[in-house]
Design a protein around this motif. Sequence first.
Motif, PDB file in Angstrom:
ATOM      1  N   GLY A 178       0.854  -1.269  -0.034  1.00 17.61           N
ATOM      2  CA  GLY A 178       0.120  -0.119   0.126  1.00 17.61           C
ATOM      3  C   GLY A 178       0.786   1.040  -0.098  1.00 17.61           C
ATOM      4  N   PHE A 179       0.441   2.167  -0.614  1.00 19.41           N
ATOM      5  CA  PHE A 179       1.150   3.582  -0.735  1.00 19.41           C
ATOM      6  C   PHE A 179      -0.009   4.728  -0.609  1.00 19.41           C
ATOM      7  N   HIS A 180       0.452   5.728   0.058  1.00 26.37           N
ATOM      8  CA  HIS A 180      -0.461   7.177  -0.029  1.00 26.37           C
ATOM      9  C   HIS A 180       0.316   7.710  -1.004  1.00 26.37           C
ATOM     10  N   VAL A 181      -0.522   8.242  -2.064  1.00 28.17           N
ATOM     11  CA  VAL A 181       0.168   9.221  -3.092  1.00 28.17           C
ATOM     12  C   VAL A 181      -0.741  10.663  -3.121  1.00 28.17           C
ATOM     13  N   TRP A 182       0.170  11.535  -3.187  1.00 25.60           N
ATOM     14  CA  TRP A 182      -0.505  12.987  -3.214  1.00 25.60           C
ATOM     15  C   TRP A 182       0.565  13.938  -4.084  1.00 25.60           C
ATOM     16  N   ASP A 183      -0.447  14.987  -4.544  1.00 26.33           N
ATOM     17  CA  ASP A 183       0.484  16.009  -5.058  1.00 26.33           C
ATOM     18  C   ASP A 183       0.911  17.094  -4.450  1.00 26.33           C
ATOM     19  N   PRO A 184       1.986  17.364  -3.935  1.00 24.17           N
ATOM     20  CA  PRO A 184       2.722  18.423  -2.972  1.00 24.17           C
ATOM     21  C   PRO A 184       2.221  19.723  -3.243  1.00 24.17           C
ATOM     22  N   GLN A 185       1.791  20.018  -4.596  1.00 22.07           N
ATOM     23  CA  GLN A 185       1.265  21.389  -4.877  1.00 22.07           C
ATOM     24  C   GLN A 185      -0.187  21.248  -5.141  1.00 22.07           C
ATOM     25  N   GLY A 186      -0.882  20.116  -4.738  1.00 16.86           N
ATOM     26  CA  GLY A 186      -2.224  20.282  -4.655  1.00 16.86           C
ATOM     27  C   GLY A 186      -2.806  20.549  -3.153  1.00 16.86           C
ATOM     28  N   PRO A 187      -4.106  20.684  -2.984  1.00 21.68           N
ATOM     29  CA  PRO A 187      -4.965  20.966  -1.686  1.00 21.68           C
ATOM     30  C   PRO A 187      -4.478  19.832  -0.461  1.00 21.68           C
ATOM     31  N   ASP A 188      -4.320  20.512   0.535  1.00 21.50           N
ATOM     32  CA  ASP A 188      -3.872  19.175   1.457  1.00 21.50           C
ATOM     33  C   ASP A 188      -5.259  18.540   1.907  1.00 21.50           C
ATOM     34  N   SER A 189      -5.106  17.569   2.599  1.00 27.68           N
ATOM     35  CA  SER A 189      -6.029  16.582   3.110  1.00 27.68           C
ATOM     36  C   SER A 189      -7.114  17.528   3.941  1.00 27.68           C
ATOM     37  N   ALA A 190      -6.774  18.444   4.559  1.00 31.17           N
ATOM     38  CA  ALA A 190      -7.812  19.271   5.606  1.00 31.17           C
ATOM     39  C   ALA A 190      -8.664  20.081   4.711  1.00 31.17           C
ATOM     40  N   GLU A 191      -8.027  20.849   3.613  1.00 33.27           N
ATOM     41  CA  GLU A 191      -8.731  21.611   2.660  1.00 33.27           C
ATOM     42  C   GLU A 191      -9.646  20.596   1.922  1.00 33.27           C
ATOM     43  N   GLN A 192      -9.377  19.510   1.565  1.00 32.94           N
ATOM     44  CA  GLN A 192     -10.365  18.454   0.833  1.00 32.94           C
ATOM     45  C   GLN A 192     -11.377  18.132   1.788  1.00 32.94           C
ATOM     46  N   GLU A 193     -11.070  17.939   2.975  1.00 35.74           N
ATOM     47  CA  GLU A 193     -12.139  17.669   4.118  1.00 35.74           C
ATOM     48  C   GLU A 193     -13.147  18.610   4.236  1.00 35.74           C
ATOM     49  N   ALA A 194     -12.646  19.918   4.219  1.00 35.47           N
ATOM     50  CA  ALA A 194     -13.406  21.159   4.523  1.00 35.47           C
ATOM     51  C   ALA A 194     -14.528  21.072   3.166  1.00 35.47           C
ATOM     52  N   GLU A 195     -13.947  20.910   2.156  1.00 40.43           N
ATOM     53  CA  GLU A 195     -14.661  21.083   1.083  1.00 40.43           C
ATOM     54  C   GLU A 195     -15.886  19.983   0.947  1.00 40.43           C
ATOM     55  N   LEU A 196     -15.505  18.667   1.373  1.00 39.16           N
ATOM     56  CA  LEU A 196     -16.371  17.967   1.500  1.00 39.16           C
ATOM     57  C   LEU A 196     -17.481  18.253   2.394  1.00 39.16           C
ATOM     58  N   ARG A 197     -17.152  18.658   3.440  1.00 39.05           N
ATOM     59  CA  ARG A 197     -18.056  19.209   4.557  1.00 39.05           C
ATOM     60  C   ARG A 197     -19.116  20.408   3.960  1.00 39.05           C
ATOM     61  N   ARG A 198     -18.664  21.104   3.020  1.00 39.28           N
ATOM     62  CA  ARG A 198     -19.292  22.215   2.404  1.00 39.28           C
ATOM     63  C   ARG A 198     -20.244  21.532   1.539  1.00 39.28           C
ATOM     64  N   VAL A 199     -19.822  20.730   0.882  1.00 40.94           N
ATOM     65  CA  VAL A 199     -20.786  19.962  -0.252  1.00 40.94           C
ATOM     66  C   VAL A 199     -21.956  19.467   0.438  1.00 40.94           C
ATOM     67  N   VAL A 200     -21.742  18.641   1.484  1.00 39.45           N
ATOM     68  CA  VAL A 200     -22.639  17.829   2.068  1.00 39.45           C
ATOM     69  C   VAL A 200     -23.579  18.798   2.807  1.00 39.45           C
ATOM     70  N   ALA A 201     -23.186  19.657   3.442  1.00 41.28           N
ATOM     71  CA  ALA A 201     -24.004  20.712   3.933  1.00 41.28           C
ATOM     72  C   ALA A 201     -24.950  21.345   3.259  1.00 41.28           C
ATOM     73  N   ALA A 202     -24.618  21.553   1.949  1.00 34.76           N
ATOM     74  CA  ALA A 202     -25.399  22.125   0.776  1.00 34.76           C
ATOM     75  C   ALA A 202     -26.552  21.108   0.234  1.00 34.76           C
ATOM     76  N   MET A 203     -26.341  19.866   0.483  1.00 32.17           N
ATOM     77  CA  MET A 203     -27.232  19.019   0.139  1.00 32.17           C
ATOM     78  C   MET A 203     -28.561  19.268   0.761  1.00 32.17           C
ATOM     79  N   PRO A 204     -29.928  18.704   0.089  1.00 31.40           N
ATOM     80  CA  PRO A 204     -31.009  18.716   0.630  1.00 31.40           C
ATOM     81  C   PRO A 204     -31.170  17.459   1.446  1.00 31.40           C
ATOM     82  N   SER A 205     -32.142  17.538   2.187  1.00 30.50           N
ATOM     83  CA  SER A 205     -32.442  16.538   3.359  1.00 30.50           C
ATOM     84  C   SER A 205     -32.735  15.094   2.522  1.00 30.50           C
ATOM     85  N   PRO A 206     -32.363  14.101   2.804  1.00 35.83           N
ATOM     86  CA  PRO A 206     -32.679  13.061   2.433  1.00 35.83           C
ATOM     87  C   PRO A 206     -34.105  12.569   2.143  1.00 35.83           C
ATOM     88  N   ARG A 207     -34.468  12.078   1.080  1.00 34.43           N
ATOM     89  CA  ARG A 207     -35.987  11.486   0.995  1.00 34.43           C
ATOM     90  C   ARG A 207     -35.849  10.043   1.136  1.00 34.43           C
TER      91      ARG A 207
END
Length: 223
Positions: A178-207
């Motif tokens: 197994g290998f963790h692989v990432w772009d050192p010039q790209g967004p870090d994991s904290a930024e990606q997690e924050a963006e995911l939370r923003r997307v989830v928060a904007a979703m409508p309530s589940p039906r």
Amino acid sequence: MRGLGHVGQIGWEIEECEGSDLYDGVYPPKGTAYAASWPGVDVIGDQRVMIDAPSQLPEHLVAASAGRRLVLHAMHSVVDWLAFAVWEDGGLVRSLSLSPDSGIIENIGEPLPFELPYWAGDRPADIVPWPGEEEEPYALPFHPLDLGEDALRALCGFIQEGRPEPDDVGAETIELYGFHVWDPQGPDSAEQEAELRRVVAAMPSPRVYTLGPDGALVERDSL
């Protein structure tokens, strides 16, 4: 271990992590790659190569297979998507990508022997409709995941679902690193997690649906 690229770009960072096996490691988490190498055979599992058009696999990956056969195989059960491709000594021989929603995304080269019963209509999709819904013809002449399992067996020697055959490789016994692989010039994991939370928060309530007295699906809030 840190060093040069992987299936992405030269200069990406690599750090060794817990491995997996060939059965569980075919769909690694994002940012993780599983890999192993034996004489004449290299295996890499990475979501980055799950692309809609297999013929567009990055050239440096195709070039690395010079003198050998290269196989790409990808499936996603949520959307019934299958993609696979075969290169021989760097030359594309066959590429197929399709799903019921998108139709045939790519179809290059002549069908391989294991495909023929599907295109001939001998393996129609067996779809059970939702309760209360009329059965409609499946959007494709066969189910992509059924073909995907036969492609996996024919091209890679093992399957994920279905009844194993005596000659199938025991994928759960094949260890992968197994290998963790990432772009050192790209967004870090904290930024990606924050963006995911923003997307989830904007979703409508589940039906939520349940079965009504007549067997039809009824939205729970409307009961």
